[in-house]
Design a protein around this motif. Structure first.
Motif, PDB file in Angstrom:
ATOM      1  N   THR A   1      45.799  39.951  38.748  1.00  0.00           N
ATOM      2  CA  THR A   1      45.853  39.945  37.285  1.00  0.00           C
ATOM      3  C   THR A   1      45.846  38.524  36.737  1.00  0.00           C
ATOM      4  O   THR A   1      45.688  38.327  35.542  1.00  0.00           O
ATOM      5  CB  THR A   1      47.129  40.664  36.793  1.00  0.00           C
TER       6      THR A   1
ATOM      7  N   SER B   1      44.174  34.782  36.791  1.00  0.00           N
ATOM      8  CA  SER B   1      43.050  33.928  37.185  1.00  0.00           C
ATOM      9  C   SER B   1      43.528  32.607  37.771  1.00  0.00           C
ATOM     10  O   SER B   1      42.763  31.893  38.420  1.00  0.00           O
ATOM     11  CB  SER B   1      42.146  33.655  35.970  1.00  0.00           C
TER      12      SER B   1
ATOM     13  N   GLY C   1      43.271  43.029  31.240  1.00  0.00           N
ATOM     14  CA  GLY C   1      43.231  42.008  30.193  1.00  0.00           C
ATOM     15  C   GLY C   1      41.833  41.791  29.630  1.00  0.00           C
ATOM     16  O   GLY C   1      40.904  42.575  29.833  1.00  0.00           O
ATOM     17  N   ASP C   2      41.688  40.689  28.919  1.00  0.00           N
ATOM     18  CA  ASP C   2      40.418  40.369  28.272  1.00  0.00           C
ATOM     19  C   ASP C   2      39.359  39.879  29.249  1.00  0.00           C
ATOM     20  O   ASP C   2      38.185  39.803  28.903  1.00  0.00           O
ATOM     21  CB  ASP C   2      40.635  39.303  27.180  1.00  0.00           C
ATOM     22  N   HIS C   3      39.772  39.528  30.458  1.00  0.00           N
ATOM     23  CA  HIS C   3      38.834  38.949  31.418  1.00  0.00           C
ATOM     24  C   HIS C   3      38.601  39.859  32.622  1.00  0.00           C
ATOM     25  O   HIS C   3      38.289  39.390  33.717  1.00  0.00           O
ATOM     26  CB  HIS C   3      39.356  37.590  31.889  1.00  0.00           C
ATOM     27  N   ASP C   4      38.755  41.158  32.413  1.00  0.00           N
ATOM     28  CA  ASP C   4      38.590  42.120  33.500  1.00  0.00           C
ATOM     29  C   ASP C   4      37.188  42.019  34.108  1.00  0.00           C
ATOM     30  O   ASP C   4      36.189  42.070  33.401  1.00  0.00           O
ATOM     31  CB  ASP C   4      38.820  43.534  32.983  1.00  0.00           C
ATOM     32  N   GLN C   5      37.143  41.859  35.420  1.00  0.00           N
ATOM     33  CA  GLN C   5      35.868  41.681  36.131  1.00  0.00           C
ATOM     34  C   GLN C   5      35.557  42.836  37.080  1.00  0.00           C
ATOM     35  O   GLN C   5      34.585  42.782  37.816  1.00  0.00           O
ATOM     36  CB  GLN C   5      35.914  40.374  36.933  1.00  0.00           C
TER      37      GLN C   5
END
Length: 221
Positions: free
Chosen positions: A74, A76, A96-100
């Motif tokens: 979770t 980075s 979150g906003d940067h889910d990959q």
């Protein structure tokens, strides 16, 4: 101390005792499911969820077994640690906003999930190929939601694992010595134990404390 030989693990000379100590717990905890669930084959793509005491050892064992390893976290902020220090091949941020995770759907043969906090399983199941296996090592306080349809659709498996027996522990230690698998540790003196416990509560350790009892324990008489 005298003990029955059936309950003793022989530590190879090339494996330092301070590095061997956490392997007797965290090491076999991740080694056992990799073996049992058939995730130890060279060329497989294995995901490791959580980069802590268990997760970092899981990365090292999976790499030593010849797997391609992706760390899923979770945070980075752990990317550099995973790729540069632990040798992972790739890194994915979950949530979150940067889910990959969506961009890596259907890419993993298996996942070792070391997280003990409550977290969704559906995104992890989506990462698995058909016949993929999600193995839970953490123990969240609350029950996790397990969606059934993704299991049916891809003939996927969700399993668990706790630790291993004496035979497998010896096998793990020998494998670690042969492939130079060592946990990242911080060796501390006996008088530092209370401070170490305080740091543990803050997750301020990478990734295991090892107490040097032989050189720092003093008689009280």
């Amino acid at each position: 101390m005298v003990a029955d030989e059936h309950f003793i693990v022989r530590i190879p000379e090339k494996l330092p005792l301070d590095a061997a100590a956490p392997l007797l717990c965290a090491g076999v905890t991740v080694y056992s499911p990799l073996r049992y669930y058939g995730l130890d084959k060279p060329g497989l793509h294995i995901g490791v969820v959580g980069l802590g005491g268990l997760g970092h050892v899981a990365v090292k064992f999976a790499k030593a077994m010849g797997a391609k390893v992706t760390v899923i976290s979770t945070s980075s902020s752990k990317k550099k640690e995973a790729l540069e220090n632990l040798g992972a091949d790739s890194f994915l941020v979950s949530g979150g906003d940067h889910d990959q995770l969506q961009g890596s759907t259907g890419t993993l043969d298996g996942i070792i999930d070391t997280v003990s906090a409550e977290h969704p399983l559906l995104p992890l199941l989506g990462l698995l190929k058909s016949n993929g296996k999600l193995v839970l090592l953490g123990a969240p306080e609350k029950s996790l939601d397990l969606p059934v349809f993704p299991l049916l659709q891809g003939r996927k498996v969700v399993g668990g694992s706790l630790t291993g027996g004496m035979k497998e522990t010896q096998e793990m230690i020998d494998f670690a010595a042969k492939h130079n698998v060592k946990p990242d540790i911080e060796v501390v003196a006996m008088e530092y134990v209370n401070t170490a416990m305080q740091r543990l509560l803050k997750s301020d350790v990478k990734y295991r404390f090892v107490i040097d009892i032989g050189n720092t324990l003093r008689a009280t008489y």
